[in-house]
Design a protein around this motif. Structure first.
Motif, PDB file in Angstrom:
ATOM      1  N   ARG A   1       0.820  -1.193   0.000  1.00  0.00           N
ATOM      2  CA  ARG A   1       0.000   0.000   0.000  1.00  0.00           C
ATOM      3  C   ARG A   1       0.864   1.258   0.000  1.00  0.00           C
ATOM      4  NH1 ARG A   1      -4.870  -0.141   4.262  1.00  0.00           N
ATOM      5  NH2 ARG A   1      -5.075   1.925   3.311  1.00  0.00           N
ATOM      6  N   VAL A   2       0.390   2.292  -0.692  1.00  0.00           N
ATOM      7  CA  VAL A   2       1.058   3.596  -0.726  1.00  0.00           C
ATOM      8  C   VAL A   2      -0.024   4.658  -0.532  1.00  0.00           C
ATOM      9  CG1 VAL A   2       2.952   2.869  -2.211  1.00  0.00           C
ATOM     10  CG2 VAL A   2       0.842   3.710  -3.245  1.00  0.00           C
ATOM     11  N   VAL A   3       0.373   5.844  -0.113  1.00  0.00           N
ATOM     12  CA  VAL A   3      -0.620   6.888   0.136  1.00  0.00           C
ATOM     13  C   VAL A   3      -0.006   8.268  -0.077  1.00  0.00           C
ATOM     14  CG1 VAL A   3      -0.154   7.173   2.612  1.00  0.00           C
ATOM     15  CG2 VAL A   3      -2.448   7.606   1.734  1.00  0.00           C
ATOM     16  N   GLY A   4      -0.832   9.188  -0.545  1.00  0.00           N
ATOM     17  CA  GLY A   4      -0.442  10.584  -0.665  1.00  0.00           C
ATOM     18  C   GLY A   4      -1.242  11.405   0.324  1.00  0.00           C
ATOM     19  N   LEU A   5      -0.614  12.450   0.906  1.00  0.00           N
ATOM     20  CA  LEU A   5      -1.263  13.281   1.913  1.00  0.00           C
ATOM     21  C   LEU A   5      -1.280  14.728   1.457  1.00  0.00           C
ATOM     22  CD1 LEU A   5      -0.230  10.737   3.551  1.00  0.00           C
ATOM     23  CD2 LEU A   5      -0.111  12.252   5.523  1.00  0.00           C
ATOM     24  N   ASP A   6      -2.451  15.330   1.515  1.00  0.00           N
ATOM     25  CA  ASP A   6      -2.580  16.756   1.233  1.00  0.00           C
ATOM     26  C   ASP A   6      -2.925  17.473   2.531  1.00  0.00           C
ATOM     27  OD1 ASP A   6      -2.929  19.169  -0.463  1.00  0.00           O
ATOM     28  OD2 ASP A   6      -5.020  18.985   0.181  1.00  0.00           O
ATOM     29  N   ALA A   7      -2.069  18.407   2.948  1.00  0.00           N
ATOM     30  CA  ALA A   7      -2.304  19.158   4.185  1.00  0.00           C
ATOM     31  C   ALA A   7      -3.395  20.184   3.966  1.00  0.00           C
ATOM     32  CB  ALA A   7      -1.014  19.848   4.634  1.00  0.00           C
ATOM     33  N   GLY A   8      -4.252  20.345   4.966  1.00  0.00           N
ATOM     34  CA  GLY A   8      -5.352  21.283   4.816  1.00  0.00           C
ATOM     35  C   GLY A   8      -5.601  22.088   6.064  1.00  0.00           C
ATOM     36  N   ILE A   9      -6.660  22.880   6.037  1.00  0.00           N
ATOM     37  CA  ILE A   9      -7.044  23.708   7.158  1.00  0.00           C
ATOM     38  C   ILE A   9      -8.263  23.111   7.856  1.00  0.00           C
ATOM     39  CG2 ILE A   9      -7.796  26.001   7.873  1.00  0.00           C
ATOM     40  CD1 ILE A   9      -4.907  25.851   6.919  1.00  0.00           C
ATOM     41  N   THR A  10      -9.331  22.877   7.101  1.00  0.00           N
ATOM     42  CA  THR A  10     -10.532  22.264   7.673  1.00  0.00           C
ATOM     43  C   THR A  10     -10.240  20.840   8.122  1.00  0.00           C
ATOM     44  OG1 THR A  10     -11.914  23.599   6.228  1.00  0.00           O
ATOM     45  CG2 THR A  10     -12.947  21.704   7.281  1.00  0.00           C
ATOM     46  N   SER A  11      -9.580  20.082   7.263  1.00  0.00           N
ATOM     47  CA  SER A  11      -9.096  18.745   7.604  1.00  0.00           C
ATOM     48  C   SER A  11      -7.589  18.827   7.785  1.00  0.00           C
ATOM     49  CB  SER A  11      -9.421  17.745   6.495  1.00  0.00           C
ATOM     50  OG  SER A  11     -10.812  17.633   6.303  1.00  0.00           O
ATOM     51  N   LEU A  12      -7.088  18.115   8.780  1.00  0.00           N
ATOM     52  CA  LEU A  12      -5.644  18.129   8.994  1.00  0.00           C
ATOM     53  C   LEU A  12      -4.925  17.603   7.764  1.00  0.00           C
ATOM     54  CD1 LEU A  12      -3.149  18.412  10.817  1.00  0.00           C
ATOM     55  CD2 LEU A  12      -3.585  16.099  11.625  1.00  0.00           C
ATOM     56  N   TYR A  13      -5.350  16.429   7.290  1.00  0.00           N
ATOM     57  CA  TYR A  13      -4.813  15.839   6.077  1.00  0.00           C
ATOM     58  C   TYR A  13      -5.940  15.148   5.338  1.00  0.00           C
ATOM     59  CZ  TYR A  13       0.137  16.579   7.075  1.00  0.00           C
ATOM     60  OH  TYR A  13       1.349  17.156   7.301  1.00  0.00           O
ATOM     61  N   THR A  14      -5.850  15.161   4.016  1.00  0.00           N
ATOM     62  CA  THR A  14      -6.726  14.355   3.171  1.00  0.00           C
ATOM     63  C   THR A  14      -5.863  13.313   2.498  1.00  0.00           C
ATOM     64  OG1 THR A  14      -8.252  16.193   2.775  1.00  0.00           O
ATOM     65  CG2 THR A  14      -8.294  14.372   1.204  1.00  0.00           C
ATOM     66  N   LEU A  15      -6.288  12.057   2.533  1.00  0.00           N
ATOM     67  CA  LEU A  15      -5.516  10.969   1.956  1.00  0.00           C
ATOM     68  C   LEU A  15      -5.945  10.718   0.517  1.00  0.00           C
ATOM     69  CD1 LEU A  15      -5.513   8.373   4.878  1.00  0.00           C
ATOM     70  CD2 LEU A  15      -4.204  10.501   4.638  1.00  0.00           C
ATOM     71  N   SER A  16      -5.037  10.162  -0.251  1.00  0.00           N
ATOM     72  CA  SER A  16      -5.346   9.844  -1.646  1.00  0.00           C
ATOM     73  C   SER A  16      -6.422   8.772  -1.754  1.00  0.00           C
ATOM     74  CB  SER A  16      -4.071   9.394  -2.375  1.00  0.00           C
ATOM     75  OG  SER A  16      -3.432   8.339  -1.682  1.00  0.00           O
ATOM     76  N   THR A  17      -6.702   8.087  -0.656  1.00  0.00           N
ATOM     77  CA  THR A  17      -7.778   7.092  -0.621  1.00  0.00           C
ATOM     78  C   THR A  17      -9.147   7.752  -0.534  1.00  0.00           C
ATOM     79  OG1 THR A  17      -7.622   6.966   1.781  1.00  0.00           O
ATOM     80  CG2 THR A  17      -6.294   5.402   0.503  1.00  0.00           C
ATOM     81  N   GLY A  18      -9.180   9.052  -0.243  1.00  0.00           N
ATOM     82  CA  GLY A  18     -10.432   9.769  -0.077  1.00  0.00           C
ATOM     83  C   GLY A  18     -10.777  10.054   1.372  1.00  0.00           C
ATOM     84  N   GLU A  19     -10.045   9.447   2.303  1.00  0.00           N
ATOM     85  CA  GLU A  19     -10.295   9.677   3.723  1.00  0.00           C
ATOM     86  C   GLU A  19      -9.798  11.059   4.146  1.00  0.00           C
ATOM     87  OE1 GLU A  19      -8.839   8.008   8.083  1.00  0.00           O
ATOM     88  OE2 GLU A  19      -8.453   6.835   6.281  1.00  0.00           O
ATOM     89  N   LYS A  20     -10.576  11.707   4.994  1.00  0.00           N
ATOM     90  CA  LYS A  20     -10.183  13.013   5.523  1.00  0.00           C
ATOM     91  C   LYS A  20      -9.956  12.899   7.022  1.00  0.00           C
ATOM     92  CE  LYS A  20     -12.163  15.872   1.910  1.00  0.00           C
ATOM     93  NZ  LYS A  20     -12.813  17.166   1.584  1.00  0.00           N
ATOM     94  N   ILE A  21      -8.798  13.388   7.460  1.00  0.00           N
ATOM     95  CA  ILE A  21      -8.406  13.313   8.861  1.00  0.00           C
ATOM     96  C   ILE A  21      -8.793  14.607   9.561  1.00  0.00           C
ATOM     97  CG2 ILE A  21      -6.500  12.967  10.464  1.00  0.00           C
ATOM     98  CD1 ILE A  21      -7.078  10.565   8.672  1.00  0.00           C
ATOM     99  N   THR A  22      -9.562  14.501  10.644  1.00  0.00           N
ATOM    100  CA  THR A  22     -10.014  15.673  11.379  1.00  0.00           C
ATOM    101  C   THR A  22      -8.847  16.449  11.965  1.00  0.00           C
ATOM    102  OG1 THR A  22     -12.024  14.476  11.991  1.00  0.00           O
ATOM    103  CG2 THR A  22     -11.522  16.458  13.251  1.00  0.00           C
ATOM    104  N   ASN A  23      -8.923  17.771  11.874  1.00  0.00           N
ATOM    105  CA  ASN A  23      -7.889  18.618  12.467  1.00  0.00           C
ATOM    106  C   ASN A  23      -8.024  18.586  13.983  1.00  0.00           C
ATOM    107  OD1 ASN A  23      -6.311  20.872  13.366  1.00  0.00           O
ATOM    108  ND2 ASN A  23      -6.448  21.722  11.310  1.00  0.00           N
ATOM    109  N   PRO A  24      -6.943  18.322  14.740  1.00  0.00           N
ATOM    110  CA  PRO A  24      -7.053  18.211  16.202  1.00  0.00           C
ATOM    111  C   PRO A  24      -7.507  19.492  16.879  1.00  0.00           C
ATOM    112  CG  PRO A  24      -4.755  18.259  15.521  1.00  0.00           C
ATOM    113  CD  PRO A  24      -5.575  18.077  14.278  1.00  0.00           C
TER     114      PRO A  24
END
Length: 380
Positions: free
Chosen positions: A184-207
């Motif tokens: 498995r491999v993954v790309g991460l896009d840093a954001g403001i609303t979401s801490l990170y968005t993954l290339s899988t489509g998952e969005k990580i909540t900002n702490p």
């Protein structure tokens, strides 16, 4: 898998006696004074003489300050923490020169965590007890987990936070077993609303949105400790008190540890952007959010955990147009304002801005991993 020797820091609460607390308070004050005075001297030398003061120069200055009648009290605490404060200042300047951070700032009493670092010649660790230089009694430490068998501490750092809680971080060598390879491999896009968005489509909540004490780090995320996942967490024991855990979660550090461990455990390659946090925090409307997100700290966690476990973190050029490039056809939009969260490419594909960016980051990262930096995946 083969094991490798790494340096790990184990963090514990401790409760100083009245005498120890007074000694530590003086030490904290002295290290802060030395840091600030050395910073003032270096700044003055550059602004008035265009002369760069080195760490060695400030070390000589410290010797003189100890002999000066007005500051002879600097000779009272152990010399180790004072020298370390000068090393920390040197490190702050080096990061500034590399354009990673802003110009070093003065330390203000009560506004930053007090700390003092002792090297092996400034403490005694014997029979499970730790005694700092110039203290007659060992520290009353709550050993929430054991140190590695046969571990010999090379450095300890004592600290006091704004809530008056004391911690000691003990640096030792430990053997880490690499994880089995995964596909498995993954790309991460840093954001403001979401801490990170993954290339899988998952969005990580900002702490920064975490106000309930929840330990969750995203959809399907695990809340168990990393000891069960094969990756240890530096500086965090599995049985810390409720008050410590709450403080940790509020600061977001525990949150970032869990997320970085999960990503390293699940992916062989992790692609991220080389974000210029130093420049981004100049935007006053975003600076607090960016600082709260802990992007720089998170990248550091990813990199050292990946190195420990036989994984790879690939950092792509910060100027890669990941947000406005269609991850399907390669078409680059002429503009992509921040308020545009969803857009339609001329090829007809509708993109979530952040998911699309994460997929482009992954594509570029895999190309860089295979061919080296300076290349980009071809357009289709």
């Amino acid at each position: 898998m083969a094991g490798r020797v790494v340096k790990r820091a184990f963090k514990f609460r401790f409760y100083p006696s009245a005498v120890q607390a007074e000694q530590l308070a003086r030490t904290f004050g002295c290290t802060r004074y030395v840091y600030n005075r050395a910073l003032a001297e270096r700044s003055r030398a550059w602004s008035q003489e265009r002369r760069r003061v080195t760490y060695a120069d400030t070390s000589k200055m410290l010797t003189g300050w100890k002999r000066d009648a007005e500051t002879e009290w600097l000779a009272e605490p152990s010399k180790g923490p004072l020298q370390e404060s000068l090393r920390q200042l040197q490190g702050a300047f080096e990061r500034f020169w590399r354009k990673q951070t802003g110009y070093p700032q003065f330390k203000k009493k009560g506004r930053s965590k007090d700390s003092a670092t002792y090297y092996s010649n400034c403490f005694i660790f014997r029979d499970g007890q730790l005694r700092l230089a110039k203290q007659s009694e060992p520290l009353d430490i709550r050993w929430s987990r054991p140190l590695p068998e046969g571990a010999v501490p090379s450095q300890v750092t004592v600290s006091r936070n704004a809530r008056g809680q004391y911690h000691v971080s003990i640096l030792v060598e430990d053997t880490i077993t690499e994880l089995e390879p995964v596909d498995r491999v993954v790309g991460l896009d840093a954001g403001i609303t979401s801490l990170y968005t993954l290339s899988t489509g998952e969005k990580i909540t900002n702490p920064r949105h975490e106000r309930t004490g929840s330990c969750a780090v995203g959809e399907g995320a695990t809340s168990t400790r990393q000891e069960a996942e094969g990756i240890p967490e530096p500086g965090q024991g599995p049985t810390e008190g409720r008050e410590d855990s709450w403080s940790d979660r509020r600061s977001g550090r525990d949150y970032l540890h869990k997320l970085s461990t999960r990503l390293v455990r699940e992916n062989q390659v992790i692609a991220i952007e080389d974000l210029s946090v130093r420049n981004m925090v100049k935007n006053r409307s975003l600076s607090r959010v960016i600082s709260d997100a802990g992007w720089s700290e998170f990248r550091s966690m990813l990199e050292y955990k990946a190195d420990w476990c036989g994984r790879r973190v690939v950092v792509i050029d910060r100027f890669c147009p990941s947000s406005k490039t269609c991850s399907v056809c390669g078409e680059v939009a002429s503009a992509m304002p921040l308020n545009v969260r969803e857009w339609t490419c001329r090829c007809g594909v509708v993109h979530d801005r952040d998911v699309n960016a994460a997929r482009n980051i992954l594509a570029v990262g895999l190309t860089v991993a295979s061919c080296g930096d300076g290349v980009r995946p071809p357009r289709t």
